[in-house]
Design an enzyme around this catalytic site. Structure first.
Site, PDB file in Angstrom:
ATOM      1  N   LYS A 144       0.809  -1.222   0.000  1.00 42.31           N
ATOM      2  CA  LYS A 144       0.000   0.000   0.000  1.00 42.31           C
ATOM      3  C   LYS A 144       0.842   1.271   0.000  1.00 42.31           C
ATOM      4  CE  LYS A 144      -2.176  -0.463   3.877  1.00 42.31           C
ATOM      5  NZ  LYS A 144      -1.558  -1.656   4.428  1.00 42.31           N
ATOM      6  N   ARG A 203      -8.785   2.069   9.945  1.00 43.17           N
ATOM      7  CA  ARG A 203      -8.339   0.717  10.271  1.00 43.17           C
ATOM      8  C   ARG A 203      -9.424  -0.065  11.013  1.00 43.17           C
ATOM      9  NH1 ARG A 203      -2.691   0.918   9.244  1.00 43.17           N
ATOM     10  NH2 ARG A 203      -1.592  -0.772  10.285  1.00 43.17           N
ATOM     11  N   ARG A 259      11.509  -7.326   4.648  1.00 48.47           N
ATOM     12  CA  ARG A 259      11.379  -5.874   4.467  1.00 48.47           C
ATOM     13  C   ARG A 259      12.336  -5.106   5.375  1.00 48.47           C
ATOM     14  NH1 ARG A 259       5.670  -2.730   4.832  1.00 48.47           N
ATOM     15  NH2 ARG A 259       5.835  -2.833   7.084  1.00 48.47           N
ATOM     16  N   ARG A 319      12.030  -3.308  10.974  1.00 46.69           N
ATOM     17  CA  ARG A 319      11.103  -2.784  11.979  1.00 46.69           C
ATOM     18  C   ARG A 319      10.786  -3.854  13.013  1.00 46.69           C
ATOM     19  NH1 ARG A 319       6.354  -0.176   8.524  1.00 46.69           N
ATOM     20  NH2 ARG A 319       5.169  -1.159  10.188  1.00 46.69           N
ATOM     21  N   ARG A 336      -0.483  -8.669  13.507  1.00 47.74           N
ATOM     22  CA  ARG A 336      -0.987  -7.574  12.662  1.00 47.74           C
ATOM     23  C   ARG A 336      -1.984  -8.110  11.641  1.00 47.74           C
ATOM     24  NH1 ARG A 336       4.256  -5.174  10.332  1.00 47.74           N
ATOM     25  NH2 ARG A 336       2.923  -3.561   9.418  1.00 47.74           N
TER      26      ARG A 336
HETATM   27  P1  AMP Z   1       1.477   0.498   9.179  1.00 42.47           P
HETATM   28  O1  AMP Z   1       2.771   1.108   8.794  1.00 42.47           O
HETATM   29  O2  AMP Z   1       0.293   1.120   8.491  1.00 42.47           O
HETATM   30  O3  AMP Z   1       1.482  -1.007   9.073  1.00 42.47           O
HETATM   31  O4  AMP Z   1       1.258   0.826  10.734  1.00 42.47           O
HETATM   32  C1  AMP Z   1       2.165   0.375  11.705  1.00 42.47           C
HETATM   33  C2  AMP Z   1       1.491   0.346  13.057  1.00 42.47           C
HETATM   34  O5  AMP Z   1       1.031   1.656  13.393  1.00 42.47           O
HETATM   35  C3  AMP Z   1       0.254  -0.531  13.124  1.00 42.47           C
HETATM   36  O6  AMP Z   1       0.568  -1.882  13.392  1.00 42.47           O
HETATM   37  C4  AMP Z   1      -0.505   0.120  14.278  1.00 42.47           C
HETATM   38  O7  AMP Z   1       0.068  -0.220  15.524  1.00 42.47           O
HETATM   39  C5  AMP Z   1      -0.223   1.602  14.053  1.00 42.47           C
HETATM   40  N1  AMP Z   1      -1.242   2.231  13.164  1.00 42.47           N
HETATM   41  C6  AMP Z   1      -1.071   2.729  11.900  1.00 42.47           C
HETATM   42  N2  AMP Z   1      -2.220   3.251  11.429  1.00 42.47           N
HETATM   43  C7  AMP Z   1      -3.142   3.074  12.403  1.00 42.47           C
HETATM   44  C8  AMP Z   1      -4.522   3.392  12.528  1.00 42.47           C
HETATM   45  N3  AMP Z   1      -5.204   3.977  11.524  1.00 42.47           N
HETATM   46  N4  AMP Z   1      -5.141   3.063  13.690  1.00 42.47           N
HETATM   47  C9  AMP Z   1      -4.495   2.478  14.710  1.00 42.47           C
HETATM   48  N5  AMP Z   1      -3.196   2.128  14.661  1.00 42.47           N
HETATM   49  C10 AMP Z   1      -2.511   2.435  13.521  1.00 42.47           C
END
Ligand code: AMP
Length: 219
Positions: free
Chosen positions: A13, A88, A127, A160, A171
């Site tokens: 994404k 989310r 990654r 990460r 996740r």
């Molecule tokens: P991502 O890079 O989008 O996978 O986000 C990494 C982490 O950030 C996720 O596993 C969540 O812990 C947090 N996160 C990102 N976006 C959201 C959201 N919209 N709501 C809640 N937690 C978020």
């Protein structure tokens, strides 16, 4: 132009949202990036969010919404945006619907990028991320002495904390339980396009563009 990309972690994404934003002359807004920067800068929100992120859980809605509101109120977001990683869960989708009504705006299209679980685990465990620009790279070979480096910043890439296999599984579980139901929410609103996220970057980008055009044409 206001677009949303929905998909499991590792669906590509981020890369696709950045391309799409560039193509439409709008900004790419990734709540994961906003949160990671908050953690890096040790802001109040970052300090609170870190524990949830490290465990692969969703950060509480009020923190994420506060960050998102601030980002979307900046001048460069007024022409539009591609949202990546938000909403989310259903409460976030409702909050976004409300923000749209208050601002007299609307979302143009939502694209769900679909990828099987096994592909996600493979991709995320390979990654690596740049600590400065947050760009991610697929690294299938062991790092050379000094580590892999970001071609833009020259900084050493790192893996990460939440790209560890056990956190990836958490996740994915969160995605299936809390985020996937949103697809139906947007389908009912006539905003949804679905594409396969398996293929080359160009192939997936082409599918996303076609899906956006299809949704917009049908409205
Ligand atoms: P991502 O890079 O989008 O996978 O986000 C990494 C982490 O950030 C996720 O596993 C969540 O812990 C947090 N996160 C990102 N976006 C959201 C959201 N919209 N709501 C809640 N937690 C978020």
């Amino acid at each position: 132009m206001r677009l949303i990309l929905v998909g499991p972690p590792g669906a590509g994404k981020g890369t696709q949202a950045a391309r799409l934003a560039e193509r439409h002359g709008v900004v790419h807004v990734a709540t994961g990036d906003l949160l990671r920067f908050s953690v890096q800068w040790k802001t109040d929100i970052g300090r609170e969010a870190k524990q949830y992120m490290d465990a692969g859980m969703l950060v509480p809605d009020d923190l994420v919404l506060e960050l998102l509101r601030r980002r979307l109120s900046q001048s460069d977001a007024q022409r539009g945006y591609v949202l990546d990683g938000f909403p989310r869960n259903p409460a976030q989708a409702d909050a976004l619907d409300k923000m749209m009504v208050e601002a007299g705006q609307h979302i143009d299209a939502v694209v769900a990028v679909e990828v099987p679980d096994e592909t996600i685990v493979q991709r995320l465990s390979a990654r690596w991320t740049c600590p400065t620009c947050q760009r991610t790279f697929q690294v299938k070979v062991s790092p050379p002495a000094g580590g892999h480096r970001c071609p833009d910043d020259g900084d050493a890439l790192f893996q990460r904390e939440d790209d560890r296999p056990e956190v990836i599984r958490a996740r994915l579980g969160v995605f299936r339980e809390q985020t996937e139901p949103l697809v139906a929410h947007y389908e009912e609103q006539g905003l949804l396009g679905r594409v396969s996220g398996v293929g080359t970057l160009d192939e997936v980008a082409g599918r996303i563009l076609a899906a956006v055009q299809e949704v917009r044409a049908a409205r």
